[in-house]
Design a protein around this motif. Structure first.
Motif, PDB file in Angstrom:
ATOM      1  N   ALA A 210       0.827  -1.206   0.000  1.00 49.99           N
ATOM      2  CA  ALA A 210       0.000   0.000   0.000  1.00 49.99           C
ATOM      3  C   ALA A 210       0.861   1.255   0.000  1.00 49.99           C
ATOM      4  N   ASN A 214       1.038   4.016  -3.127  1.00 54.47           N
ATOM      5  CA  ASN A 214       0.374   5.248  -2.702  1.00 54.47           C
ATOM      6  C   ASN A 214      -1.110   4.996  -2.417  1.00 54.47           C
ATOM      7  N   GLN A 215      -1.413   3.860  -1.763  1.00 52.19           N
ATOM      8  CA  GLN A 215      -2.792   3.486  -1.445  1.00 52.19           C
ATOM      9  C   GLN A 215      -2.949   3.251   0.064  1.00 52.19           C
ATOM     10  N   ALA A 218      -6.505   3.825   1.612  1.00 51.64           N
ATOM     11  CA  ALA A 218      -7.449   2.742   1.335  1.00 51.64           C
ATOM     12  C   ALA A 218      -7.169   1.537   2.233  1.00 51.64           C
TER      13      ALA A 218
END
Length: 491
Positions: A210, A214-215, A218
């Motif tokens: 992640a 760049n998540q 989320a």
């Protein structure tokens, strides 16, 4: 007739009960889950609980303790009445609802929409393992009773979580079974609950992925909006500072929202090296329970249950024999049964038995097949002689006494037992004579050596040995000897 209730008497009985069963068991089953009322006219102690599961557990496991506590307080025998009244506990739940629960619909709140179709259930995480284990399939014994009870309580959707649950113990003792069982039971009662079973390694890998993609937001939303988070092998994140920090923040957010957390590791959280102080603090704030190696009776029940699933029909006492030869983990028992099943398909010793009213055939297992199995087992160190030093070291380590004490003149009960066990095992596992054993133990003559050996032999033969010292964690002298024999062979 008007019934007079004596709440103060109930409180005093509860206090006596807490002293009798210990603070940890009392906190789990009574502290926030029971109301004590004494009814004068009926001479009845009424214990009110929020659901049937707790009522059955208390009645089955604490019946005599409750009677004893009431008798000690009142000086007379009383009737016991365990009642289920969830309304008396509604005030406990109101302060633990998740923030915003009334502002927006929760896609996993089965209680608010019990008739939702399967199509409304959240999509399982693509890497989430299949939950194969059920709590009602778990074999319970003295070594895991508290862990099982804690898991059942955590999975009970009618109760608020009283902090995280941390299970620790050796490999193959049932930690994964309990974690998956908690997840599955919660989903059985709340099909739309947001539940995640994962491992420390998987959590770490997904966090790193992640960050790189760049998540991270989320990832955080998915973890922090859970109703139940179960993390197996959580010690994997011990030396990973960034992952620990992320896990700690998620841990806090989940708990603030009133969700449940259950973790498992091979060690107590305080003994996990490079676990941050803050994370250790979060873990020990809840209930920390150890799962120990199963005793003989529990192993026998495990053998019976696992054999039945494989279609193996045991002749009388075969399960006892297998249990006595597999004194490690559940996985060791499963491995032994796998070899036994394979051997049964290749040998004429195994017969075929047709179960009544069905078409499935089962394999009958007798003592001859079991002897053949263990005759084929390969000794990990064939031909390696057993040394007296190895025996005395293993005995002393197991009983927690020093070698100097065991070889000295002390008559402390635990030291005498260690000395006698070393003599018994030396006679059994080496070719040393009584005079040679006496010399090795620094004794001038061997008469005391003979006496000690004969005493242990009589106790083992009687199959009803005297109670072992409190410091010795074993169910019987025979089991203690078996454990020591294995330890000596492993070296």
């Amino acid at each position: 007739m008007t019934t007079t209730t004596s709440p103060n008497v109930g409180t005093r009985i509860a206090s006596r009960l807490a002293k009798a069963v210990g603070p940890r068991r009392y906190a789990m089953w009574f502290d926030r889950s029971a109301r004590f009322d004494y009814l004068d006219e009926q001479s009845t102690l009424c214990v009110t609980v929020p659901n049937r599961f707790i009522a059955d557990w208390i009645d089955r496991n604490f019946h005599s303790d409750l009677h004893a506590a009431a008798h000690e307080e009142l000086g007379q025998q009383v009737e016991l009445d365990v009642q289920v009244a969830p309304d008396r506990f509604n005030d406990q739940r109101t302060g633990h609802e998740k923030p915003g629960a009334q502002d927006a619909p929760r896609e996993t709140n089965a209680s608010s929409s019990p008739r939702k179709s399967h199509a409304s259930r959240p999509t399982p995480h693509p890497h989430a393992p299949r939950l194969r284990r059920k709590l009602d399939e778990f074999i319970v014994g003295p070594s895991n009773e508290l862990a099982y009870a804690a898991a059942c309580r955590l999975a009970d959707v009618d109760l608020d979580p009283a902090g995280p649950l941390f299970l620790h113990g050796g490999c193959g003792l049932g930690k994964t079974h309990l974690l998956q069982g908690v997840c599955r039971q919660m989903l059985d009662h709340q099909p739309n609950a947001r539940v995640l079973y994962t491992t420390g390694e998987q959590f770490t890998n997904e966090y790193i992925t992640a960050v790189r993609a760049n998540q991270l937001e989320a990832f955080r939303r998915r973890i922090r909006q859970l109703d139940l988070l179960a993390v197996d092998d959580v010690h994997f994140i011990a030396n990973k500072q960034a992952t620990q920090q992320e896990f700690l923040h998620s841990f806090d957010q989940i708990e603030l929202g009133g969700a449940r957390v259950v973790l498992a590791s091979d060690s107590h959280p305080k003994l996990i090296k490079q676990f941050s102080e803050a994370l250790v603090s979060r873990c020990v704030r809840g209930l920390v329970v150890q799962i120990a190696t199963p005793d003989q009776e529990t192993r026998q029940r495990l053998v019976d249950a696992l054999a039945k699933r494989r279609g193996l029909v045991m002749e009388p006492d075969v399960a006892r024999t297998l249990a006595s030869r597999t004194r490690g983990s559940v996985r060791e028992i499963e491995g032994t049964l796998t070899k036994l099943q394979a051997l049964a398909s290749l040998t004429r010793e195994a017969g075929r038995v047709q179960p009544h009213g069905g078409a499935t055939t089962h394999t009958r297992v007798g003592h001859a097949l079991v002897r053949q199995l263990f005759d084929h087992d390969i000794d990990p160190a064939p031909g390696k002689p057993v040394r007296f030093d190895t025996i005395i070291e293993q005995v002393c380590e197991r009983l927690g006494v020093s070698k100097t004490q065991a070889l000295g003149p002390s008559r402390h009960r635990l030291v005498v037992l260690a000395r006698s066990l070393a003599i018994h095992l030396t006679r059994e596992m080496t070719s040393m004579s009584y005079p040679e054993i006496a010399q090795a133990m620094g004794k001038r003559n061997h008469s005391t050596i003979i006496t000690a050996a004969q005493r242990i032999a009589r106790q083992l033969q009687a199959d009803a040995p005297p109670a072992l010292p409190a410091e010795v964690q074993a169910n019987s002298l025979a089991e203690l000897v078996d454990d020591l024999r294995d330890a000596v062979r492993r070296g």
